[in-house]
Design a protein around this motif. Structure first.
Motif, mmCIF file in Angstrom:
data_model
loop_
_atom_site.group_PDB
_atom_site.id
_atom_site.type_symbol
_atom_site.label_atom_id
_atom_site.label_comp_id
_atom_site.label_asym_id
_atom_site.label_seq_id
_atom_site.Cartn_x
_atom_site.Cartn_y
_atom_site.Cartn_z
ATOM 1 N N ALA A 64 0.829 -1.205 0.000
ATOM 2 C CA ALA A 64 0.000 0.000 0.000
ATOM 3 C C ALA A 64 0.867 1.260 0.000
ATOM 4 C CB ALA A 64 -0.919 -0.008 1.223
ATOM 5 N N GLN A 65 1.967 1.220 0.753
ATOM 6 C CA GLN A 65 2.840 2.382 0.799
ATOM 7 C C GLN A 65 3.517 2.609 -0.552
ATOM 8 O OE1 GLN A 65 6.558 2.238 2.995
ATOM 9 N NE2 GLN A 65 6.094 4.198 3.961
ATOM 10 N N ALA A 66 3.926 1.524 -1.212
ATOM 11 C CA ALA A 66 4.576 1.656 -2.519
ATOM 12 C C ALA A 66 3.637 2.311 -3.526
ATOM 13 C CB ALA A 66 5.030 0.285 -3.018
ATOM 14 N N GLU A 67 2.358 1.932 -3.488
ATOM 15 C CA GLU A 67 1.378 2.527 -4.397
ATOM 16 C C GLU A 67 1.179 4.013 -4.099
ATOM 17 O OE1 GLU A 67 -2.194 0.261 -4.093
ATOM 18 O OE2 GLU A 67 -1.278 -1.595 -4.839
ATOM 19 N N LEU A 68 1.088 4.344 -2.823
ATOM 20 C CA LEU A 68 0.902 5.733 -2.427
ATOM 21 C C LEU A 68 2.099 6.582 -2.832
ATOM 22 C CD1 LEU A 68 -0.684 7.903 -0.782
ATOM 23 C CD2 LEU A 68 0.633 7.160 1.205
ATOM 24 N N VAL A 69 3.293 6.077 -2.547
ATOM 25 C CA VAL A 69 4.506 6.819 -2.853
ATOM 26 C C VAL A 69 4.664 6.998 -4.360
ATOM 27 C CG1 VAL A 69 7.032 6.691 -2.805
ATOM 28 C CG2 VAL A 69 5.714 6.230 -0.735
ATOM 29 N N SER A 70 4.335 5.982 -5.131
ATOM 30 C CA SER A 70 4.479 6.065 -6.584
ATOM 31 C C SER A 70 3.643 7.196 -7.170
ATOM 32 C CB SER A 70 4.086 4.737 -7.237
ATOM 33 O OG SER A 70 5.019 3.729 -6.916
ATOM 34 N N SER A 71 2.430 7.350 -6.660
ATOM 35 C CA SER A 71 1.570 8.410 -7.184
ATOM 36 C C SER A 71 2.032 9.787 -6.732
ATOM 37 C CB SER A 71 0.111 8.183 -6.749
ATOM 38 O OG SER A 71 -0.002 8.237 -5.326
ATOM 39 N N VAL A 112 12.542 3.739 -2.563
ATOM 40 C CA VAL A 112 12.342 4.309 -3.896
ATOM 41 C C VAL A 112 12.917 3.353 -4.935
ATOM 42 C CG1 VAL A 112 12.793 6.276 -5.417
ATOM 43 C CG2 VAL A 112 12.476 6.652 -2.952
ATOM 44 N N SER A 113 12.069 2.912 -5.841
ATOM 45 C CA SER A 113 12.479 1.957 -6.870
ATOM 46 C C SER A 113 12.948 2.692 -8.122
ATOM 47 C CB SER A 113 11.314 1.034 -7.233
ATOM 48 O OG SER A 113 10.292 1.781 -7.890
ATOM 49 N N ASP A 114 13.565 1.932 -9.022
ATOM 50 C CA ASP A 114 14.008 2.506 -10.295
ATOM 51 C C ASP A 114 12.824 3.028 -11.095
ATOM 52 O OD1 ASP A 114 16.347 2.798 -12.244
ATOM 53 O OD2 ASP A 114 14.924 1.654 -13.463
ATOM 54 N N ALA A 115 11.705 2.306 -11.045
ATOM 55 C CA ALA A 115 10.515 2.748 -11.770
ATOM 56 C C ALA A 115 9.994 4.072 -11.212
ATOM 57 C CB ALA A 115 9.427 1.675 -11.693
ATOM 58 N N GLN A 116 10.060 4.235 -9.918
ATOM 59 C CA GLN A 116 9.620 5.492 -9.311
ATOM 60 C C GLN A 116 10.558 6.637 -9.688
ATOM 61 O OE1 GLN A 116 9.530 3.954 -5.323
ATOM 62 N NE2 GLN A 116 7.296 3.737 -5.311
ATOM 63 N N LEU A 117 11.862 6.364 -9.747
ATOM 64 C CA LEU A 117 12.795 7.384 -10.222
ATOM 65 C C LEU A 117 12.462 7.804 -11.642
ATOM 66 C CD1 LEU A 117 16.208 5.939 -8.939
ATOM 67 C CD2 LEU A 117 15.100 8.012 -8.105
ATOM 68 N N ALA A 118 12.127 6.833 -12.481
ATOM 69 C CA ALA A 118 11.820 7.122 -13.881
ATOM 70 C C ALA A 118 10.580 7.985 -14.026
ATOM 71 C CB ALA A 118 11.658 5.815 -14.656
#
Length: 375
Positions: free
Chosen positions: A240-247, A270-276
């Motif tokens: 749930a946190q990953a989804e929230l942070v991504s947005s 923070v993942s590579d996809a989130q950096l992108a």
């Protein structure tokens, strides 16, 4: 009692364990201070100032000869402490989990190692808390490092040529470093948001004028967690946190991550996809890079670029503010030593069963005695 203050030998370490201010106070308690020549130079404390405060300045061998206690910032190599008395205290940040062989070396050498980073977070130990004093400066410096790498202004500027929008800063992990990062970014005029797995930090975020970003409907960690640190959360919460942070992260200009779990690798935030997903020119500062990093792709000791985003991974951030970091750290050590000073014996005494002494003591009598390490 003879107290030795050594020049730090760790790569890039500019701090010193005692300043002329704390030397004068220790001499006032009745201690004899010996400072290795040049120990404070990188922290703006010259040898002459130590001598004026009552210390004797000399080479390492002379400083260590007959020492009852050795003060350091990072733990010295046990083999480099020849000359200190049997049972001498080694008081420093000893990295007990990451440098267990060195701790074993202190035990083998008959030294009593006291790890300042194991100081319990209780009221009477607040003035001795080296992690808090150093993290405070790290949080401040992280924002300045981000500003240096960021190619735009922090505050909103309304000019005749048009308006410059305020930078958007997202702080992940609201401990001491995170709170100072929030406060500093706000002072520079940024629009700040922050998140943490500890629900109790919501009010702290709001009190600093930032926007709390929290997972709703999934339980995180109530209260402060063990020792004031967050623990590990459930897989459900992590998703749930990953989804929230991504947005949220895609809209940010600067991200500062500060999350640590003592004795374990830093959690990945923070993942590579989130950096992108971030716009080119954005900046991410990873304060946990030396413990594995919160940010995918962060490199300890380097500033790297991925997807047009600059990832800052400076080592030993408090040492980048060596004078102030040393002043605070040295006061932490003085507060610790003076709190246990026995006037009759002319030295500090750590009684068995004391909450502070039992927490910081790693070795005694040739053995490792720390309950945290033995677990």
């Amino acid at each position: 009692m003879k107290i030795a203050v050594l020049t730090e030998r760790a790569d890039g370490e500019k701090r010193v364990a005692a300043t002329p201010e704390t030397v004068k106070k220790l001499v006032g308690l009745g201690a004899e201070l010996a400072v290795e020549a040049g120990a404070g130079r990188a922290a703006s404390s010259e040898d002459a100032a130590y001598e004026a405060a009552g210390a004797r300045v000399g080479d390492r061998a002379g400083v260590l000869a007959g020492a009852d206690a050795v003060l350091g910032v990072q733990g010295p190599d046990p083999a480099s402490l020849a000359g200190a008395k049997p049972g001498a205290w080694v008081v420093a940040m000893l990295n007990p989990f990451g440098a267990r062989e060195r701790v074993d070396g202190y035990a083998a050498a008959g030294l009593e190692a006291l790890a300042m980073e194991f100081m319990p977070r209780i009221t009477r130990a607040q003035s001795m808390d080296v992690l808090s004093s150093q993290s405070n400066l790290a949080g401040y410096k992280a924002v300045l490092d981000a500003a240096a790498e960021y190619g735009r202004a922090f505050p909103m500027m309304m000019t005749a040529a048009g308006t410059v929008s305020a930078a958007r800063v997202f702080v992940m992990g609201v401990g001491v470093a995170g709170l100072q990062a929030i406060a500093t970014a706000r002072r520079l005029g940024a629009v700040v948001s922050a998140t943490d797995v500890r629900s109790a930090t919501r009010e702290q975020i709001l009190s600093l004028g930032a926007k709390p970003i929290f997972v709703e409907g999934v339980a995180g960690i109530e209260g402060e967690g063990a020792g004031g640190y967050a623990g590990e959360t459930s897989p459900e919460y992590q998703r749930a946190q990953a989804e929230l942070v991504s947005s949220h992260i895609a809209k940010q200009d600067i991200v500062i991550t500060t999350a640590l779990i003592p004795g374990r690798p830093a959690p990945r935030l923070v993942s590579d996809a989130q950096l992108a997903s971030m716009r080119p020119g954005s900046v991410v500062v990873d304060l946990a890079v030396e413990q594995g990093g919160n940010v995918e792709g962060a490199v300890a000791g380097q500033v790297v670029e991925r997807h047009g985003v600059r990832i800052v991974g400076h080592r030993n951030v408090p040492s980048r503010l060596a004078a102030d970091a040393s002043a605070l750290y040295a006061r932490n050590l003085f507060n610790f030593l003076s709190a246990f000073w026995d006037k009759e014996q002319g030295r500090p005494v750590l009684p068995d069963g004391d909450e502070i002494g039992d927490a910081v003591r790693l070795t005694r009598g040739g053995q490792v005695v720390s309950a945290r390490l033995l677990q």
